[in-house]
Design a protein around this motif. Structure first.
Motif, short mmCIF file in Angstrom:
data_model
loop_
_atom_site.label_atom_id
_atom_site.label_comp_id
_atom_site.label_asym_id
_atom_site.label_seq_id
_atom_site.Cartn_x
_atom_site.Cartn_y
_atom_site.Cartn_z
N MET A 78 42.48 -13.15 86.54
CA MET A 78 43.34 -14.16 87.10
C MET A 78 44.52 -13.48 87.78
O MET A 78 44.97 -12.42 87.36
CB MET A 78 43.84 -15.10 86.00
CG MET A 78 44.88 -16.09 86.48
SD MET A 78 45.63 -17.05 85.17
CE MET A 78 44.48 -18.36 85.06
N LEU A 79 45.01 -14.10 88.83
CA LEU A 79 46.16 -13.60 89.55
C LEU A 79 47.35 -14.54 89.37
O LEU A 79 47.16 -15.77 89.23
CB LEU A 79 45.84 -13.46 91.04
CG LEU A 79 44.70 -12.50 91.39
CD1 LEU A 79 44.35 -12.61 92.85
CD2 LEU A 79 45.08 -11.07 91.03
N VAL A 80 48.55 -14.00 89.38
CA VAL A 80 49.74 -14.82 89.23
C VAL A 80 49.88 -15.80 90.40
O VAL A 80 50.36 -16.92 90.23
CB VAL A 80 51.00 -13.93 89.08
CG1 VAL A 80 52.28 -14.75 89.21
CG2 VAL A 80 50.99 -13.23 87.73
N SER A 81 49.40 -15.41 91.58
CA SER A 81 49.48 -16.31 92.74
C SER A 81 48.71 -17.60 92.51
O SER A 81 48.98 -18.61 93.14
CB SER A 81 48.97 -15.60 93.99
OG SER A 81 47.62 -15.23 93.83
N SER B 299 53.91 -5.50 78.69
CA SER B 299 53.28 -6.08 79.89
C SER B 299 52.75 -7.48 79.65
O SER B 299 51.99 -8.00 80.46
CB SER B 299 52.15 -5.20 80.42
OG SER B 299 52.61 -3.90 80.67
N ALA B 300 53.11 -8.10 78.55
CA ALA B 300 52.64 -9.46 78.23
C ALA B 300 53.50 -10.50 78.93
O ALA B 300 54.72 -10.38 78.97
CB ALA B 300 52.68 -9.69 76.73
N GLU C 163 48.00 -8.89 88.77
CA GLU C 163 46.70 -9.15 88.13
C GLU C 163 46.90 -9.35 86.64
O GLU C 163 47.53 -8.53 85.97
CB GLU C 163 45.76 -7.97 88.38
CG GLU C 163 44.37 -8.19 87.86
CD GLU C 163 43.46 -7.00 88.12
OE1 GLU C 163 42.50 -6.84 87.35
OE2 GLU C 163 43.71 -6.25 89.08
N LEU C 164 46.35 -10.44 86.12
CA LEU C 164 46.47 -10.79 84.70
C LEU C 164 45.13 -10.64 83.99
O LEU C 164 44.09 -11.01 84.54
CB LEU C 164 46.90 -12.25 84.54
CG LEU C 164 48.29 -12.65 84.96
CD1 LEU C 164 48.42 -14.15 84.92
CD2 LEU C 164 49.31 -12.03 84.07
N ARG C 165 45.19 -10.12 82.77
CA ARG C 165 44.03 -10.14 81.87
C ARG C 165 44.54 -10.68 80.54
O ARG C 165 45.34 -10.00 79.88
CB ARG C 165 43.45 -8.74 81.68
CG ARG C 165 42.70 -8.27 82.89
CD ARG C 165 41.88 -7.05 82.62
NE ARG C 165 41.47 -6.50 83.90
CZ ARG C 165 41.51 -5.21 84.19
NH1 ARG C 165 41.92 -4.34 83.30
NH2 ARG C 165 41.13 -4.81 85.38
N GLU C 166 44.11 -11.88 80.20
CA GLU C 166 44.55 -12.53 78.97
C GLU C 166 46.07 -12.58 78.87
O GLU C 166 46.66 -12.23 77.85
CB GLU C 166 43.93 -11.86 77.75
CG GLU C 166 42.42 -11.95 77.74
CD GLU C 166 41.81 -11.20 76.59
OE1 GLU C 166 42.53 -10.78 75.67
OE2 GLU C 166 40.58 -11.03 76.62
N PHE C 167 46.72 -12.98 79.95
CA PHE C 167 48.17 -13.10 80.07
C PHE C 167 48.89 -11.78 79.80
O PHE C 167 50.00 -11.75 79.29
CB PHE C 167 48.72 -14.24 79.23
CG PHE C 167 48.52 -15.57 79.90
CD1 PHE C 167 49.37 -15.98 80.90
CD2 PHE C 167 47.47 -16.39 79.54
CE1 PHE C 167 49.18 -17.19 81.54
CE2 PHE C 167 47.26 -17.60 80.16
CZ PHE C 167 48.13 -18.00 81.18
#
Length: 192
Positions: free
Chosen positions: A1-4, A31-32, A105-109
């Motif tokens: 998932m992307l923040v955008s 980085s959470a 770029e997000l991985r599990e927030f």
């Protein structure tokens, strides 16, 4: 998932519209993503994002096409986090402009990478500070304990480049031979 994918989405509690998502509050240590930074609809500005309230990401029930649905609205004051909004300038440690922040770029927030409008992709662990701008620190090429890539191993085997590994450091500490030097001074010449 992307923040955008989160930015500019409407924020609902049940079926009641409460605002719009502008950015994220992130712990630079882990980085959470801890907070979703939001604005009231009437204060929303894409050019100069100002968060009116923040909600914990644990309150997010679902993210869909219609917007972000929260289980409850309990606004919080973000503590110990960097507030990240898109389009902030990104600079290197030396002050070199690397571009504008276009996505995360997000991985599990948890944020793993940040992307700039100049095509740069940087690990989020390189972020030293983030306020009105994002400042990246210099990353070591091979952190201690990390595996050395194959192309570098070939150089080491052929004695083209010296490298210090964990085992070499341990052996040098055991032998107490970390620093060796000989002191040679030029002959003393008296001048008037």
């Amino acid at each position: 998932m992307l923040v955008s994918e989160l930015i500019d989405k409407k924020v609902f509690v049940g079926k009641t519209l409460r605002g719009v998502a502008l950015g994220v509050g992130v712990s630079l240590k882990t980085s959470a993503v801890k907070y979703l930074l939001c604005a009231n609809i009437e204060h929303h500005s894409k050019m100069n994002p100002q968060a009116d309230f923040a909600v914990s990401v644990s309150a997010i029930e679902r993210i869909g096409e219609e917007g972000i649905v929260l289980s409850k609205l309990r606004t919080l004051f973000p503590k110990n986090c960097a507030k990240l909004f898109l389009q902030r300038p990104v600079f290197s440690e030396e002050g070199l402009f690397l571009g504008g922040l276009v996505d995360l770029e997000l991985r599990e927030f948890t944020i793993v990478k940040l992307y700039t409008d100049r095509g740069g992709a940087y690990p989020f662990s390189a972020v030293a500070a983030a306020t009105d701008a994002v400042i990246l620190k210099k990353m070591p090429p091979y952190p201690i304990g990390q595996r050395i890539p194959a192309y570098a191993s070939l150089r080491i085997l052929h004695k083209e480049e010296p490298v210090v590994t964990r085992s070499v450091l341990k052996e040098a500490m055991r032998k107490q031979s970390l620093v060796r030097f000989t002191l040679s001074l030029p002959p003393f010449e008296e001048s008037l």
